[in-house]
Write an enzyme that holds these catalytic residues in place. Sequence first.
Site, PDB file in Angstrom:
ATOM      1  N   TYR A  63       0.928  -1.170   0.042  1.00 19.37           N
ATOM      2  CA  TYR A  63      -0.040  -0.100   0.011  1.00 19.37           C
ATOM      3  C   TYR A  63       0.791   1.216  -0.095  1.00 19.37           C
ATOM      4  CZ  TYR A  63      -3.862  -3.114   1.435  1.00 19.37           C
ATOM      5  OH  TYR A  63      -4.682  -4.263   1.618  1.00 19.37           O
ATOM      6  N   HIS A  81       0.225 -11.855   1.660  1.00 22.93           N
ATOM      7  CA  HIS A  81      -0.985 -10.889   1.028  1.00 22.93           C
ATOM      8  C   HIS A  81      -1.802 -11.545   0.077  1.00 22.93           C
ATOM      9  CE1 HIS A  81      -1.617  -6.393  -0.104  1.00 22.93           C
ATOM     10  NE2 HIS A  81      -2.626  -7.079  -0.457  1.00 22.93           N
TER      11      HIS A  81
HETATM   12  N1  NAP Z   1      -5.897  -8.791   1.389  1.00 24.06           N
HETATM   13  C1  NAP Z   1      -6.175  -8.036   0.331  1.00 24.06           C
HETATM   14  O1  NAP Z   1      -5.839  -8.600  -0.972  1.00 24.06           O
HETATM   15  C2  NAP Z   1      -6.839  -6.750   0.162  1.00 24.06           C
HETATM   16  C3  NAP Z   1      -7.603  -6.335  -1.080  1.00 24.06           C
HETATM   17  C4  NAP Z   1      -8.459  -5.376  -0.928  1.00 24.06           C
HETATM   18  C5  NAP Z   1      -8.824  -4.655   0.045  1.00 24.06           C
HETATM   19  N2  NAP Z   1      -8.068  -5.143   1.480  1.00 24.06           N
HETATM   20  C6  NAP Z   1      -8.217  -4.022   2.437  1.00 24.06           C
HETATM   21  O2  NAP Z   1      -9.495  -3.987   2.677  1.00 24.06           O
HETATM   22  C7  NAP Z   1      -9.945  -2.812   2.964  1.00 24.06           C
HETATM   23  C8  NAP Z   1     -11.150  -2.299   2.541  1.00 24.06           C
HETATM   24  O3  NAP Z   1     -11.347  -2.556   1.185  1.00 24.06           O
HETATM   25  P1  NAP Z   1     -11.573  -1.303   0.048  1.00 24.06           P
HETATM   26  O4  NAP Z   1     -10.817  -0.198   0.555  1.00 24.06           O
HETATM   27  O5  NAP Z   1     -11.174  -1.816  -1.137  1.00 24.06           O
HETATM   28  O6  NAP Z   1     -13.186  -1.308  -0.131  1.00 24.06           O
HETATM   29  P2  NAP Z   1     -14.444  -0.747   1.045  1.00 24.06           P
HETATM   30  O7  NAP Z   1     -13.899  -0.870   2.415  1.00 24.06           O
HETATM   31  O8  NAP Z   1     -15.382  -1.854   0.687  1.00 24.06           O
HETATM   32  O9  NAP Z   1     -14.981   0.501   0.100  1.00 24.06           O
HETATM   33  C9  NAP Z   1     -14.245   1.838   0.434  1.00 24.06           C
HETATM   34  C10 NAP Z   1     -14.920   2.835  -0.139  1.00 24.06           C
HETATM   35  O10 NAP Z   1     -16.250   2.622   0.646  1.00 24.06           O
HETATM   36  C11 NAP Z   1     -16.268   4.388   0.818  1.00 24.06           C
HETATM   37  N3  NAP Z   1     -17.074   4.604   2.251  1.00 24.06           N
HETATM   38  C12 NAP Z   1     -16.457   4.095   3.495  1.00 24.06           C
HETATM   39  N4  NAP Z   1     -17.496   4.117   4.448  1.00 24.06           N
HETATM   40  C13 NAP Z   1     -18.599   4.748   3.877  1.00 24.06           C
HETATM   41  C14 NAP Z   1     -19.747   5.136   4.418  1.00 24.06           C
HETATM   42  N5  NAP Z   1     -20.061   4.867   5.661  1.00 24.06           N
HETATM   43  N6  NAP Z   1     -20.476   5.558   3.494  1.00 24.06           N
HETATM   44  C15 NAP Z   1     -20.326   5.555   2.297  1.00 24.06           C
HETATM   45  N7  NAP Z   1     -19.385   5.218   1.561  1.00 24.06           N
HETATM   46  C16 NAP Z   1     -18.402   4.620   2.425  1.00 24.06           C
HETATM   47  C17 NAP Z   1     -14.924   4.888   0.855  1.00 24.06           C
HETATM   48  O11 NAP Z   1     -14.999   6.201   0.664  1.00 24.06           O
HETATM   49  P3  NAP Z   1     -14.046   7.320   1.503  1.00 24.06           P
HETATM   50  O12 NAP Z   1     -12.739   6.858   1.683  1.00 24.06           O
HETATM   51  O13 NAP Z   1     -13.994   8.328   0.259  1.00 24.06           O
HETATM   52  O14 NAP Z   1     -14.402   7.874   2.531  1.00 24.06           O
HETATM   53  C18 NAP Z   1     -14.341   4.162  -0.131  1.00 24.06           C
HETATM   54  O15 NAP Z   1     -14.589   4.910  -1.430  1.00 24.06           O
HETATM   55  C19 NAP Z   1      -8.541  -2.073   2.102  1.00 24.06           C
HETATM   56  O16 NAP Z   1      -8.641  -0.772   2.482  1.00 24.06           O
HETATM   57  C20 NAP Z   1      -7.496  -2.898   2.292  1.00 24.06           C
HETATM   58  O17 NAP Z   1      -7.079  -2.484   3.890  1.00 24.06           O
HETATM   59  C21 NAP Z   1      -7.285  -6.136   1.512  1.00 24.06           C
END
Ligand code: NAP
Length: 272
Positions: free
Chosen positions: A47, A105
């Site tokens: 990241y 990862h």
């Molecule tokens: N292990 C892996 O391979 C892997 C892969 C993908 C992700 N991850 C981890 O999982 C985390 C979460 O996944 P993600 O970031 O891809 O997607 P997510 O958490 O499903 O969605 C994030 C999006 O939702 C928005 N959001 C957050 N809270 C909200 C709310 N209450 N109302 C409306 N919109 C909201 C955020 O907006 P804003 O940011 O603009 O507030 C952002 O655009 C990642 O950040 C990472 O740490 C791990």
Amino acid sequence: MDYLQTQGIRLPRLGLGTYRMQGDVCRAAVESALGLGYRHIDTAEMYGNEDAIGEAIAASRVARQDLHVTTKVWNENLVPDAIRRAFDASLKKLRLDHVDLYLVHWPAKHMDLPAMFETLARLKEEGRTRAIGVANFNIALLRTVVEEIKAPIACNQIEYHVMLDQTPIRKYLKAKSIPLVAYCPLAQGRAASNQELIAIGRKHDATAAQVALKWLLDQDEVAAIPKASRRESQAANLGALNLTLDDADRKAIAALPKDQRFVSPGFAPAWD
Ligand SMILES: NC(=O)c1ccc[n+]([C@@H]2O[C@H](COP(=O)([O-])OP(=O)(O)OC[C@H]3O[C@@H](n4cnc5c(N)ncnc54)[C@H](OP(=O)(O)O)[C@@H]3O)[C@@H](O)[C@H]2O)c1
């Protein structure tokens, strides 16, 4: 805050995801989240934000023993020496003397699983990570790690949300008492504008995003790590813990199409 107990650690069930946040934006978001009461931060060497997270943690007044930090080794670094180098670099950037959970990862094609897990086990023995685990492992890989190598994995972090069925792997993890940490728990934000979820939320004076999160957190042995850069969203996501969904809500969510996978790089192994 609710916790899951796994492999000797206490994992807060709601954490802050940090993918696609870097530099000052990331530092400010993590500072804000810690101020609101988040105690679980999810990052990864890939990241490019461990340094910003390290600054935010150093600036916070949260006691180290109250904080859970997960980081991950990228799949180009899965040979023993490279794991050690990646781990040392992560720890230095995070300004910590240990992390709470260190994950693989993504699986890689020609990885040597016994050598990898021996190295991870050593890091654990040395007290530099309190627990080890995996992300994006399918059932076949989990079987090797859990049943043959017998590695003490504390979680499998995978994509899981209202739009994606993960029943087979959930059943496997549950049978082995391994928590599922749901990434993309808001379907990368799409859950917030889903009409069915908006309707359910209206009933409870809640938002669609809160409904999506509570649906996950109501499931045994499931944690979630929504990413939110905005303070209002961070607070709203924490507030999801107070929501009570009923059977009709769960039935409506069960009826949503569940074939939407948003993360699938070409090097991922086939999913069961
Ligand atoms: N292990 C892996 O391979 C892997 C892969 C993908 C992700 N991850 C981890 O999982 C985390 C979460 O996944 P993600 O970031 O891809 O997607 P997510 O958490 O499903 O969605 C994030 C999006 O939702 C928005 N959001 C957050 N809270 C909200 C709310 N209450 N109302 C409306 N919109 C909201 C955020 O907006 P804003 O940011 O603009 O507030 C952002 O655009 C990642 O950040 C990472 O740490 C791990």
